[in-house]
Scaffold this active site. Structure first.
Site, PDB file in Angstrom:
ATOM      1  N   CYS A  41      -4.027  68.476  42.129  1.00 21.63           N
ATOM      2  CA  CYS A  41      -4.482  68.115  40.791  1.00 21.63           C
ATOM      3  C   CYS A  41      -5.470  69.174  40.317  1.00 21.63           C
ATOM      4  CB  CYS A  41      -5.137  66.740  40.847  1.00 21.63           C
ATOM      5  SG  CYS A  41      -6.035  66.248  39.364  1.00 21.63           S
ATOM      6  N   THR A  43      -8.378  68.720  39.341  1.00 21.76           N
ATOM      7  CA  THR A  43      -9.677  68.436  39.955  1.00 21.76           C
ATOM      8  C   THR A  43      -9.820  69.178  41.276  1.00 21.76           C
ATOM      9  OG1 THR A  43      -9.755  66.251  38.923  1.00 21.76           O
ATOM     10  CG2 THR A  43     -11.171  66.615  40.828  1.00 21.76           C
ATOM     11  N   HIS A  46     -10.767  72.735  40.670  1.00 23.42           N
ATOM     12  CA  HIS A  46     -12.197  72.887  40.370  1.00 23.42           C
ATOM     13  C   HIS A  46     -13.028  72.837  41.645  1.00 23.42           C
ATOM     14  CE1 HIS A  46     -12.128  73.073  36.054  1.00 23.42           C
ATOM     15  NE2 HIS A  46     -11.481  71.923  35.929  1.00 23.42           N
ATOM     16  N   CYS A 103     -15.765  45.554  36.369  1.00 24.01           N
ATOM     17  CA  CYS A 103     -14.675  45.056  37.216  1.00 24.01           C
ATOM     18  C   CYS A 103     -14.350  43.605  36.895  1.00 24.01           C
ATOM     19  CB  CYS A 103     -15.035  45.192  38.694  1.00 24.01           C
ATOM     20  SG  CYS A 103     -14.977  46.892  39.328  1.00 24.01           S
ATOM     21  N   CYS A 111     -15.338  51.179  36.614  1.00 28.27           N
ATOM     22  CA  CYS A 111     -16.334  50.468  37.428  1.00 28.27           C
ATOM     23  C   CYS A 111     -17.694  51.163  37.330  1.00 28.27           C
ATOM     24  CB  CYS A 111     -15.849  50.448  38.874  1.00 28.27           C
ATOM     25  SG  CYS A 111     -17.058  49.918  40.099  1.00 28.27           S
ATOM     26  N   LEU A 266      -7.189  62.509  26.497  1.00 27.65           N
ATOM     27  CA  LEU A 266      -7.307  62.411  27.945  1.00 27.65           C
ATOM     28  C   LEU A 266      -8.027  63.621  28.526  1.00 27.65           C
ATOM     29  CD1 LEU A 266      -6.385  61.013  30.685  1.00 27.65           C
ATOM     30  CD2 LEU A 266      -4.456  62.613  30.600  1.00 27.65           C
TER      31      LEU A 266
END
Length: 346
Positions: A41, A43, A46, A103, A111, A266
């Site tokens: 991904c 992420t 990074h 939650c 959360c 997004l």
């Protein structure tokens, strides 16, 4: 055997290493899985590059990275009831506490005490991993592991696409990465009237067409706003999906959106974005929606059903299938921009 290979961030700074580490032991409400496939991904890139503020402030080495996975359950804790040994599972990457107000309101994906695999706890670029029972998603036994590992990523696209009504709508998707490409295929399955993709590299232009885009705009060669208005007869699109993380794309997409249209964002820009709120939001009476992760477990169910029908096929987005030992090749492809989805096999 009590040791395994894993791709780990061993110290602060750029780079990752293959390192030996202990096979984790599942707790009472955890399961141990043998990793069958895992996927890269942005992420993870990074984390490799060590080029994002949260990387330096949040990840404490050593840490096994990776959050997209398909694995076989090989051991369960004494309190586990949802899955059993032999089940093939994927993981919701957001570890939620289940008791905070978010939650309790059904918003586990935001959360108040959210933690992440591969960032706050060890992830899945390894031979084995543990995950809380509450984070497991049981896969159909006939689902290919290279597809099963993509569901976490596909879920981002599913949540974004279905955040608005897209049936018989004209939709502009900004971005060429996997989430944008998945979104194009999902839009096609959902019955969008016209899908316009704005992207850059030739690889992503080609993949966009394979996934079902009706029109593909190379942002390097023409003005996306002008092109979209031309395609829509000067009206603009009904829906704008921003999936690139580019501030410029946000500004262009809002300008290409028709009055009364709807936008979902997004992508995560790394800098503040200056937009003309008066002309491009207020006076156009548009609706803008921020999208984060996936709704747990609604989005997973929708994703599973899309895949099971065969109307949505993510396979063309997979451009690299490599061994976990060759992870550097996968990161090199991702960093060059010449990759769709990279799937690794331990």
């Amino acid at each position: 055997m009590d040791a395994m290979k894993a791709v780990r961030k061993m110290k602060e700074g750029p780079g990752l290493d293959i390192a030996m580490t202990g096979i984790p032991v599942p707790g009472e409400h955890e399961v141990l899985v043998k990793i069958r496939a895992c996927s890269l991904c942005g992420t993870d890139v990074h984390i490799y590059n060590w080029d994002h503020p949260w990387s330096e402030g949040r990840i404490v080495p050593p840490r096994t990275i990776g959050h997209e996975v398909c694995g076989e359950v090989v051991e369960v804790g004494s309190g586990v009831t949802l899955v059993q040994e032999g089940d093939m599972v994927s993981a919701e990457s957001h570890i939620f506490d289940g008791i905070c107000m978010q939650c309790r309101m059904g918003n586990m994906h935001i959360c108040s005490n959210l933690r992440f695999f591969g960032v706050d706890v060890d992830g899945f670029f390894a031979e084995y991993a543990v995950m809380p029972e509450a984070n497991t998603w049981k896969n159909p036994p006939d689902m290919p592991v290279e597809i099963a590992t993509l569901q976490e990523s596909i879920g981002n696209s599913v949540y974004t696409v279905f955040s608005h009504d897209v049936t018989a709508k004209t939709v502009a998707v900004f971005g060429g990465g996997p989430t944008a490409l998945f979104a194009i295929g999902i839009l096609r399955a959902a019955g969008a009237a016209s899908i316009i993709n704005v992207t850059g590299s030739q690889l992503h232009l080609d993949l966009s067409r394979k996934m079902g885009a009706d029109s593909v705009i190379n942002r390097h060669e023409s003005d996306p706003v002008h092109e979209i208005l031309e395609i829509t007869g000067g009206q603009g699109v009904d829906v704008f999906l921003e999936m690139s993380g580019s501030g410029n794309a946000i500004k262009q997409g809002l300008k290409a959106l028709r009055p009364g249209g709807r936008a979902s964002i997004l992508g995560l820009p790394t800098k503040d974005v200056c937009i003309d709120i008066s002309r491009d939001l207020v006076m156009k009476d548009i609706t803008v929606r921020g999208i984060y992760g996936r709704r747990i477990w609604d989005t997973w169910l929708t994703t599973s059903r899309l895949l099971s029908t065969g109307k949505f096929d993510p396979t063309p987005v997979i451009t690299h299938r490599i061994k976990l030992d060759d992870f550097e090749k996968g990161f090199e492809a991702m960093r060059s921009g010449e990759a769709g989805k990279v799937v690794m096999f331990p």
